[in-house]
Scaffold this motif. Sequence first.
Motif, PDB file in Angstrom:
ATOM      1  N   TYR A  71     -10.351 -21.464  15.210  1.00 14.05           N
ATOM      2  CA  TYR A  71     -11.395 -22.412  14.056  1.00 14.05           C
ATOM      3  C   TYR A  71     -12.380 -21.523  13.873  1.00 14.05           C
ATOM      4  O   TYR A  71     -12.747 -21.479  12.671  1.00 14.05           O
ATOM      5  CB  TYR A  71     -11.288 -23.646  14.536  1.00 14.05           C
ATOM      6  N   LYS A  72     -13.161 -21.227  14.694  1.00 17.04           N
ATOM      7  CA  LYS A  72     -14.616 -20.724  14.683  1.00 17.04           C
ATOM      8  C   LYS A  72     -14.338 -19.471  13.726  1.00 17.04           C
ATOM      9  O   LYS A  72     -15.047 -19.079  12.976  1.00 17.04           O
ATOM     10  CB  LYS A  72     -15.263 -20.463  15.807  1.00 17.04           C
ATOM     11  N   GLU A  73     -13.597 -18.523  14.342  1.00 18.37           N
ATOM     12  CA  GLU A  73     -13.292 -17.211  13.558  1.00 18.37           C
ATOM     13  C   GLU A  73     -12.906 -17.375  12.319  1.00 18.37           C
ATOM     14  O   GLU A  73     -13.214 -16.742  11.321  1.00 18.37           O
ATOM     15  CB  GLU A  73     -12.307 -16.298  14.354  1.00 18.37           C
ATOM     16  N   TYR A  74     -11.990 -18.422  12.023  1.00 22.47           N
ATOM     17  CA  TYR A  74     -11.607 -18.572  10.554  1.00 22.47           C
ATOM     18  C   TYR A  74     -12.789 -19.131   9.769  1.00 22.47           C
ATOM     19  O   TYR A  74     -12.722 -18.644   8.669  1.00 22.47           O
ATOM     20  CB  TYR A  74     -10.449 -19.761  10.493  1.00 22.47           C
ATOM     21  N   ARG A  75     -13.515 -20.157  10.099  1.00 24.63           N
ATOM     22  CA  ARG A  75     -14.641 -20.579   9.393  1.00 24.63           C
ATOM     23  C   ARG A  75     -15.439 -19.456   9.029  1.00 24.63           C
ATOM     24  O   ARG A  75     -16.237 -19.171   7.956  1.00 24.63           O
ATOM     25  CB  ARG A  75     -15.328 -21.797  10.158  1.00 24.63           C
ATOM     26  N   GLN A  76     -15.719 -18.618   9.688  1.00 21.95           N
ATOM     27  CA  GLN A  76     -16.643 -17.353   9.795  1.00 21.95           C
ATOM     28  C   GLN A  76     -16.306 -16.284   8.750  1.00 21.95           C
ATOM     29  O   GLN A  76     -16.622 -14.988   8.412  1.00 21.95           O
ATOM     30  CB  GLN A  76     -17.131 -16.881  11.062  1.00 21.95           C
ATOM     31  N   GLY A  77     -14.753 -16.601   8.426  1.00 24.10           N
ATOM     32  CA  GLY A  77     -14.152 -15.612   7.689  1.00 24.10           C
ATOM     33  C   GLY A  77     -13.610 -14.259   8.272  1.00 24.10           C
ATOM     34  O   GLY A  77     -13.303 -13.248   7.696  1.00 24.10           O
ATOM     35  N   LYS A  78     -13.470 -14.379   9.669  1.00 24.13           N
ATOM     36  CA  LYS A  78     -12.782 -13.293  10.215  1.00 24.13           C
ATOM     37  C   LYS A  78     -11.426 -13.383  10.216  1.00 24.13           C
ATOM     38  O   LYS A  78     -10.860 -13.155  11.217  1.00 24.13           O
ATOM     39  CB  LYS A  78     -13.271 -13.238  11.675  1.00 24.13           C
ATOM     40  N   THR A  79     -10.669 -13.493   9.043  1.00 22.58           N
ATOM     41  CA  THR A  79      -9.183 -13.499   8.954  1.00 22.58           C
ATOM     42  C   THR A  79      -8.730 -12.489   7.887  1.00 22.58           C
ATOM     43  O   THR A  79      -9.556 -11.938   7.258  1.00 22.58           O
ATOM     44  CB  THR A  79      -8.710 -14.805   8.706  1.00 22.58           C
ATOM     45  N   ARG A  80      -7.436 -12.302   8.099  1.00 25.62           N
ATOM     46  CA  ARG A  80      -6.846 -11.492   7.028  1.00 25.62           C
ATOM     47  C   ARG A  80      -5.399 -11.954   6.591  1.00 25.62           C
ATOM     48  O   ARG A  80      -4.825 -12.771   7.493  1.00 25.62           O
ATOM     49  CB  ARG A  80      -6.710 -10.005   7.683  1.00 25.62           C
ATOM     50  N   SER A  81      -5.234 -11.617   5.295  1.00 22.24           N
ATOM     51  CA  SER A  81      -4.045 -12.053   5.072  1.00 22.24           C
ATOM     52  C   SER A  81      -2.795 -11.665   5.700  1.00 22.24           C
ATOM     53  O   SER A  81      -2.790 -10.718   6.299  1.00 22.24           O
ATOM     54  CB  SER A  81      -3.653 -11.721   3.398  1.00 22.24           C
ATOM     55  N   LEU A  82      -1.600 -12.353   5.463  1.00 22.07           N
ATOM     56  CA  LEU A  82      -0.414 -12.179   6.200  1.00 22.07           C
ATOM     57  C   LEU A  82       0.280 -10.702   5.609  1.00 22.07           C
ATOM     58  O   LEU A  82       0.578  -9.780   6.849  1.00 22.07           O
ATOM     59  CB  LEU A  82       0.809 -13.030   6.251  1.00 22.07           C
ATOM     60  N   ASP A  83       0.116 -10.531   4.535  1.00 20.54           N
ATOM     61  CA  ASP A  83       0.502  -9.142   4.207  1.00 20.54           C
ATOM     62  C   ASP A  83      -0.231  -8.059   4.632  1.00 20.54           C
ATOM     63  O   ASP A  83       0.268  -6.917   5.183  1.00 20.54           O
ATOM     64  CB  ASP A  83       0.321  -9.016   2.376  1.00 20.54           C
ATOM     65  N   ASP A  84      -1.550  -8.182   4.824  1.00 17.87           N
ATOM     66  CA  ASP A  84      -2.359  -7.063   5.549  1.00 17.87           C
ATOM     67  C   ASP A  84      -2.136  -6.734   7.011  1.00 17.87           C
ATOM     68  O   ASP A  84      -2.070  -5.916   7.170  1.00 17.87           O
ATOM     69  CB  ASP A  84      -3.998  -7.307   5.299  1.00 17.87           C
ATOM     70  N   PHE A  85      -1.945  -7.896   7.613  1.00 19.83           N
ATOM     71  CA  PHE A  85      -1.592  -8.097   8.967  1.00 19.83           C
ATOM     72  C   PHE A  85      -0.199  -7.262   9.027  1.00 19.83           C
ATOM     73  O   PHE A  85      -0.007  -6.315   9.892  1.00 19.83           O
ATOM     74  CB  PHE A  85      -1.250  -9.244   9.683  1.00 19.83           C
ATOM     75  N   LEU A  86       0.769  -7.475   8.259  1.00 21.48           N
ATOM     76  CA  LEU A  86       2.198  -6.804   8.654  1.00 21.48           C
ATOM     77  C   LEU A  86       1.870  -5.359   8.134  1.00 21.48           C
ATOM     78  O   LEU A  86       2.631  -4.557   8.773  1.00 21.48           O
ATOM     79  CB  LEU A  86       3.228  -7.542   7.683  1.00 21.48           C
ATOM     80  N   TYR A  87       1.307  -5.136   6.899  1.00 23.95           N
ATOM     81  CA  TYR A  87       0.993  -3.751   6.661  1.00 23.95           C
ATOM     82  C   TYR A  87       0.366  -2.835   7.754  1.00 23.95           C
ATOM     83  O   TYR A  87       1.039  -1.993   8.221  1.00 23.95           O
ATOM     84  CB  TYR A  87       0.135  -3.620   5.406  1.00 23.95           C
ATOM     85  N   GLU A  88      -0.689  -3.426   8.556  1.00 18.55           N
ATOM     86  CA  GLU A  88      -1.150  -2.858   9.736  1.00 18.55           C
ATOM     87  C   GLU A  88      -0.087  -2.751  11.116  1.00 18.55           C
ATOM     88  O   GLU A  88      -0.363  -1.709  11.545  1.00 18.55           O
ATOM     89  CB  GLU A  88      -2.591  -3.655  10.026  1.00 18.55           C
ATOM     90  N   GLU A  89       0.644  -3.597  11.043  1.00 17.56           N
ATOM     91  CA  GLU A  89       1.567  -3.516  11.948  1.00 17.56           C
ATOM     92  C   GLU A  89       2.428  -2.550  11.613  1.00 17.56           C
ATOM     93  O   GLU A  89       3.030  -1.930  12.773  1.00 17.56           O
ATOM     94  CB  GLU A  89       2.366  -5.027  12.359  1.00 17.56           C
ATOM     95  N   ARG A  90       2.970  -2.246  10.710  1.00 24.61           N
ATOM     96  CA  ARG A  90       4.053  -1.401  10.362  1.00 24.61           C
ATOM     97  C   ARG A  90       3.660   0.111  10.220  1.00 24.61           C
ATOM     98  O   ARG A  90       4.231   1.049  10.218  1.00 24.61           O
ATOM     99  CB  ARG A  90       4.678  -1.724   8.963  1.00 24.61           C
ATOM    100  N   HIS A  91       2.250   0.255  10.080  1.00 24.59           N
ATOM    101  CA  HIS A  91       1.530   1.626   9.961  1.00 24.59           C
ATOM    102  C   HIS A  91       0.689   2.154  11.030  1.00 24.59           C
ATOM    103  O   HIS A  91       0.312   1.499  11.871  1.00 24.59           O
ATOM    104  CB  HIS A  91       0.864   1.572   8.695  1.00 24.59           C
TER     105      HIS A  91
END
Length: 91
Positions: A71-91
């Motif tokens: 939650y702390k990281e989320y509130r600090q904006g340290k998140t990424r979209s699901l699409d970005d995450f999946l892209y990074e996992e595939r490449h």
Amino acid sequence: MKKTTPMVHRVPLTEARTNLGQIVRRAHLNNECFILEKNGIPIAGILDIDDMEDWLELQDPEMQEQIAEGYKEYRQGKTRSLDDFLYEERH
């Protein structure tokens, strides 16, 4: 897949004893929760095992710490979209 919020029923203990099989089946299949009462006083509950395991996991102090950190990281904006995450996992 996350279930919907369970429907909660209050049931006298004597009725629960008579209908235990049906109550357990409804808890498991329909995501219903049952509060068992003796003389109108809640004394126990019946819920699906997945919900019980989730509840037990949340009682673990380490899990509570991980959730708080998330939650702390989320509130600090340290998140990424699901699409970005999946892209990074595939490449």
